[in-house]
Design a protein around this motif. Sequence first.
Motif, mmCIF file in Angstrom:
data_model
loop_
_atom_site.group_PDB
_atom_site.id
_atom_site.type_symbol
_atom_site.label_atom_id
_atom_site.label_comp_id
_atom_site.label_asym_id
_atom_site.label_seq_id
_atom_site.Cartn_x
_atom_site.Cartn_y
_atom_site.Cartn_z
ATOM 1 N N ARG A 102 0.835 -1.216 0.000
ATOM 2 C CA ARG A 102 0.000 0.000 0.000
ATOM 3 C C ARG A 102 0.861 1.252 0.000
ATOM 4 O O ARG A 102 0.559 2.229 -0.686
ATOM 5 C CB ARG A 102 -0.937 0.005 1.218
ATOM 6 C CG ARG A 102 -2.042 -1.036 1.114
ATOM 7 C CD ARG A 102 -2.821 -1.105 2.405
ATOM 8 N NE ARG A 102 -1.892 -1.544 3.454
ATOM 9 C CZ ARG A 102 -2.102 -1.459 4.744
ATOM 10 N NH1 ARG A 102 -3.196 -0.923 5.202
ATOM 11 N NH2 ARG A 102 -1.225 -1.895 5.611
ATOM 12 N N ILE A 103 1.943 1.215 0.747
ATOM 13 C CA ILE A 103 2.861 2.356 0.797
ATOM 14 C C ILE A 103 3.513 2.548 -0.572
ATOM 15 O O ILE A 103 3.639 3.673 -1.061
ATOM 16 C CB ILE A 103 3.917 2.172 1.905
ATOM 17 C CG1 ILE A 103 3.240 2.211 3.277
ATOM 18 C CG2 ILE A 103 5.002 3.233 1.812
ATOM 19 C CD1 ILE A 103 4.151 1.843 4.433
ATOM 20 N N GLN A 104 3.911 1.447 -1.203
ATOM 21 C CA GLN A 104 4.508 1.521 -2.536
ATOM 22 C C GLN A 104 3.532 2.130 -3.538
ATOM 23 O O GLN A 104 3.903 2.980 -4.346
ATOM 24 C CB GLN A 104 4.938 0.138 -3.014
ATOM 25 C CG GLN A 104 6.147 -0.409 -2.310
ATOM 26 C CD GLN A 104 6.499 -1.812 -2.782
ATOM 27 O OE1 GLN A 104 5.809 -2.415 -3.602
ATOM 28 N NE2 GLN A 104 7.577 -2.352 -2.238
ATOM 29 N N LYS A 105 2.275 1.687 -3.491
ATOM 30 C CA LYS A 105 1.270 2.210 -4.413
ATOM 31 C C LYS A 105 1.021 3.695 -4.166
ATOM 32 O O LYS A 105 0.873 4.472 -5.114
ATOM 33 C CB LYS A 105 -0.037 1.425 -4.283
ATOM 34 C CG LYS A 105 0.022 0.050 -4.908
ATOM 35 C CD LYS A 105 -1.316 -0.659 -4.775
ATOM 36 C CE LYS A 105 -1.286 -2.003 -5.468
ATOM 37 N NZ LYS A 105 -2.591 -2.682 -5.403
ATOM 38 N N THR A 106 0.982 4.089 -2.910
ATOM 39 C CA THR A 106 0.772 5.500 -2.581
ATOM 40 C C THR A 106 1.950 6.337 -3.069
ATOM 41 O O THR A 106 1.759 7.396 -3.675
ATOM 42 C CB THR A 106 0.568 5.682 -1.063
ATOM 43 O OG1 THR A 106 -0.559 4.910 -0.650
ATOM 44 C CG2 THR A 106 0.362 7.139 -0.709
ATOM 45 N N GLU A 107 3.166 5.863 -2.822
ATOM 46 C CA GLU A 107 4.366 6.572 -3.295
ATOM 47 C C GLU A 107 4.328 6.737 -4.809
ATOM 48 O O GLU A 107 4.620 7.813 -5.326
ATOM 49 C CB GLU A 107 5.636 5.804 -2.905
ATOM 50 C CG GLU A 107 6.071 5.993 -1.495
ATOM 51 C CD GLU A 107 6.765 7.322 -1.263
ATOM 52 O OE1 GLU A 107 7.457 7.833 -2.156
ATOM 53 O OE2 GLU A 107 6.593 7.859 -0.154
ATOM 54 N N ALA A 127 -3.648 12.382 -7.374
ATOM 55 C CA ALA A 127 -3.159 11.087 -6.888
ATOM 56 C C ALA A 127 -4.246 10.270 -6.191
ATOM 57 O O ALA A 127 -4.023 9.119 -5.825
ATOM 58 C CB ALA A 127 -1.993 11.301 -5.930
ATOM 59 N N LEU A 128 -5.400 10.895 -5.987
ATOM 60 C CA LEU A 128 -6.520 10.251 -5.301
ATOM 61 C C LEU A 128 -6.157 9.832 -3.878
ATOM 62 O O LEU A 128 -6.445 8.707 -3.436
ATOM 63 C CB LEU A 128 -7.054 9.066 -6.108
ATOM 64 C CG LEU A 128 -7.522 9.375 -7.530
ATOM 65 C CD1 LEU A 128 -7.888 8.100 -8.274
ATOM 66 C CD2 LEU A 128 -8.682 10.359 -7.506
ATOM 67 N N ILE A 129 -5.519 10.738 -3.179
ATOM 68 C CA ILE A 129 -5.182 10.525 -1.770
ATOM 69 C C ILE A 129 -5.615 11.768 -0.992
ATOM 70 O O ILE A 129 -5.883 12.813 -1.585
ATOM 71 C CB ILE A 129 -3.666 10.277 -1.558
ATOM 72 C CG1 ILE A 129 -2.849 11.495 -2.027
ATOM 73 C CG2 ILE A 129 -3.224 9.002 -2.266
ATOM 74 C CD1 ILE A 129 -1.390 11.452 -1.630
#
Length: 177
Positions: free
Chosen positions: A4-9, A37-39
């Motif tokens: 999840r962190i990789q995808k967010t980065e 980024a949809l975050i």
Amino acid sequence: MDLRIQKTEKAIKNAFLELRAGKPLEKITVKELCGLALINKSTFYSHYDDIYALSEAMEQETVASIIGSIDHLKDYTTDNPDAFTRELCLAFMSQISLIKILFSGRELSHLGIRLDKALKEVIFRKYPEYENDLEKQILLSYSIQGTYYAYLSNPDADTDTFVRTIENIVRCLKPLL
């Protein structure tokens, strides 16, 4: 690293590159980056302090990628600086699309400065005596940053002509090493 962190980065970096391709760094807001980024903003701030920290991290990654892609970096010596120069030019040119986005506008000089620092660290590990030799440091800065600015000033030069010309210049400088 968690998936999840990789995808967010990746989402943050892709959104940043998309925005950066169209506008100066100082015009990019966290709000618009997060929207793309949809975050949410808190997610962004859990990764970076601000847009400038993100830009800084991506610049450092790009320089590390350039340095890391030079084949047999540890094998180069002062006896073959033209071969090292060829590999450096090709490594730089392989990242040119990313470089043109990250290092445009006011950030134009950042790459030359970052490459200068990173390459000197590599060279000083192999030749520690150069670290205290001001003439060697000036020569290295001239070669590294000169190559970068020569490329920027001659964007229409084909790769072979550019690399061959830089190799010839380095051959002329070789006696000073």
